[in-house]
Design a protein around this motif. Sequence first.
Motif, short mmCIF file in Angstrom:
data_model
loop_
_atom_site.label_atom_id
_atom_site.label_comp_id
_atom_site.label_asym_id
_atom_site.label_seq_id
_atom_site.Cartn_x
_atom_site.Cartn_y
_atom_site.Cartn_z
N CYS A 1 13.79 22.08 19.11
CA CYS A 1 14.66 22.69 18.32
C CYS A 1 15.67 21.72 17.94
CB CYS A 1 15.14 24.02 18.73
SG CYS A 1 16.03 23.95 20.24
N ILE A 2 15.90 20.59 18.90
CA ILE A 2 17.11 19.65 18.62
C ILE A 2 16.66 19.02 17.31
CG2 ILE A 2 17.94 17.27 19.18
CD1 ILE A 2 17.36 18.40 22.16
N PHE A 3 15.27 18.93 16.86
CA PHE A 3 14.97 18.00 15.56
C PHE A 3 14.98 18.96 14.32
CE2 PHE A 3 12.77 16.50 19.16
CZ PHE A 3 13.66 15.14 19.28
N VAL A 4 15.69 19.98 14.48
CA VAL A 4 15.70 20.92 13.18
C VAL A 4 16.67 20.29 12.10
CG1 VAL A 4 16.99 23.19 12.49
CG2 VAL A 4 15.44 23.14 14.48
N LEU A 5 17.67 19.71 12.44
CA LEU A 5 18.52 18.95 11.59
C LEU A 5 17.85 17.65 10.84
CD1 LEU A 5 21.55 19.33 10.41
CD2 LEU A 5 22.09 17.62 12.39
N GLN A 6 16.82 17.25 11.59
CA GLN A 6 16.28 16.02 10.99
C GLN A 6 15.17 16.63 9.84
OE1 GLN A 6 13.16 14.37 13.38
NE2 GLN A 6 12.71 12.74 12.15
N VAL A 7 14.40 17.38 10.02
CA VAL A 7 13.63 18.11 9.03
C VAL A 7 14.44 18.67 7.85
CG1 VAL A 7 11.77 18.11 10.50
CG2 VAL A 7 12.94 20.09 10.09
N TRP A 8 15.58 19.59 8.38
CA TRP A 8 16.37 20.10 7.11
C TRP A 8 16.96 18.93 6.30
CZ3 TRP A 8 19.07 24.71 10.02
CH2 TRP A 8 18.06 25.82 10.05
N CYS A 9 17.34 17.84 6.78
CA CYS A 9 17.96 16.82 5.93
C CYS A 9 16.76 16.33 4.93
CB CYS A 9 18.46 15.65 6.85
SG CYS A 9 19.81 15.81 7.61
N LEU B 1 9.71 24.43 8.68
CA LEU B 1 9.61 23.66 9.90
C LEU B 1 10.59 23.76 10.82
CD1 LEU B 1 7.81 22.15 12.08
CD2 LEU B 1 8.43 19.91 10.86
N GLY B 2 11.98 23.66 10.06
CA GLY B 2 13.08 23.75 10.84
C GLY B 2 13.07 24.85 11.46
N VAL B 3 13.20 26.01 10.50
CA VAL B 3 13.13 27.61 11.04
C VAL B 3 12.01 27.74 12.40
CG1 VAL B 3 12.89 29.78 10.72
CG2 VAL B 3 14.10 28.15 8.91
N ALA B 4 10.81 27.09 11.98
CA ALA B 4 9.81 27.31 13.16
C ALA B 4 10.05 26.91 14.66
CB ALA B 4 8.46 26.83 12.62
N LEU B 5 10.89 25.80 14.49
CA LEU B 5 11.61 25.04 15.82
C LEU B 5 12.18 25.68 16.48
CD1 LEU B 5 11.44 21.26 14.46
CD2 LEU B 5 9.68 22.32 15.97
N ILE B 6 13.48 26.62 15.84
CA ILE B 6 14.30 27.12 16.38
C ILE B 6 13.90 28.07 17.81
CG2 ILE B 6 16.05 29.06 16.17
CD1 ILE B 6 16.38 27.92 13.27
N PRO B 7 12.74 28.81 17.61
CA PRO B 7 12.41 29.71 18.89
C PRO B 7 12.28 29.03 19.99
CG PRO B 7 11.03 30.70 16.95
CD PRO B 7 11.85 29.29 16.44
N GLY B 8 11.90 27.71 19.98
CA GLY B 8 11.63 26.92 21.23
C GLY B 8 12.98 27.08 22.06
N ALA B 9 14.08 27.14 21.55
CA ALA B 9 15.42 27.14 22.47
C ALA B 9 15.07 28.27 23.35
CB ALA B 9 16.39 27.40 21.52
N PHE B 10 14.31 29.44 22.93
CA PHE B 10 14.46 30.56 23.99
C PHE B 10 13.46 30.52 25.09
CE2 PHE B 10 16.11 31.76 19.93
CZ PHE B 10 17.28 32.47 20.11
N VAL B 11 12.84 29.48 25.45
CA VAL B 11 11.68 29.12 26.23
C VAL B 11 12.24 29.41 27.69
CG1 VAL B 11 9.91 27.91 24.86
CG2 VAL B 11 11.68 26.81 26.38
N TYR B 12 13.71 28.91 27.93
CA TYR B 12 14.25 28.69 28.96
C TYR B 12 14.64 30.25 29.57
CZ TYR B 12 15.13 24.03 27.48
OH TYR B 12 14.75 22.86 26.92
N LEU B 13 14.64 31.28 28.67
CA LEU B 13 14.83 32.66 28.97
C LEU B 13 13.57 33.35 29.20
CD1 LEU B 13 17.74 32.84 26.67
CD2 LEU B 13 17.89 32.50 28.91
N ASN B 14 12.39 32.98 28.99
CA ASN B 14 11.18 33.70 28.78
C ASN B 14 10.17 33.04 29.57
OD1 ASN B 14 11.80 36.08 26.72
ND2 ASN B 14 12.63 34.17 26.01
N LYS B 15 9.29 34.02 30.65
CA LYS B 15 8.31 33.70 31.00
C LYS B 15 6.69 33.89 30.46
CE LYS B 15 10.25 32.48 35.66
NZ LYS B 15 11.39 33.05 35.29
#
Length: 250
Positions: free
Chosen positions: A145-153, A179-193
């Motif tokens: 999700c760090i690369f959301v800004l890259q593809v949105w540019c 693609l940028g929107v699709a990458l955002i849910p990756g931030a939540f892997v730290y909270l879910n197993k």
Amino acid sequence: MHQDRYMKLQRFSAWCGFILLVGFMAAYTTGGLITPMDPTLSSDEVVEWLKDNQTGILACVAIMVLTVPFEYPFVVVTSLQLKRIEGGWGLLSMTQVLTGVVAPIGFFFPLAILSAAAYRPERHSADVLSAMVDIYWLMLVGNACIFVLQVWCIGYGALIDRRAKPIFPRWFGWLNIVLGVALIPGAFVYLNKTGPFAWNGLLAYLIPTIVYTIWKIATPAMLLRAIKHEEAELAEAKEKPEATAQLAAS
């Protein structure tokens, strides 16, 4: 630099996108990493998975070491085409190139940790190996999700281009936004197993992977199209001196 040589370098850089896709697919298939392991596996099960895939994982990392450098010319040529939209180096082109330079780290650092676990698994306890494998999956999927800004540019640049022959088509702009929107849910892997937000889930992994694959095919193709248009513009500018001033101002 001579114009013909410069355009050849741009085309090679665009083709690097296809090289990256083939390299990534070969590497992750060889390593058995296309389908993520279950986050709920016990430490002993993780060690068994690691040993079963040991050779493939190490081969995967070797392939990625050879493949990842092609990311840099690919990122640079993308910003060169964004620069044409902005009329010079601007916020979009500079942000894209800076975030793109970080992109290979998102692949290679997690793989380096996984390869260290697979290199000599007999020297480490099951808990240590399990933690190293966790770090790999959490970094790979979670940091995307760090690369959301890259593809949105890239997407925003395509959408604001109002020239008669846009450098990128509008549908490509929307593909980058999606693609940028699709990458955002990756931030939540730290909270879910388990569930769609786990590292093997529908929203955190499967959908972003599918969209990213489509993007990795579409982007080199659109770059080659843009480079062809740039060549035509430069040829026209040579034939018509008055067009040179218009090209410089665009």
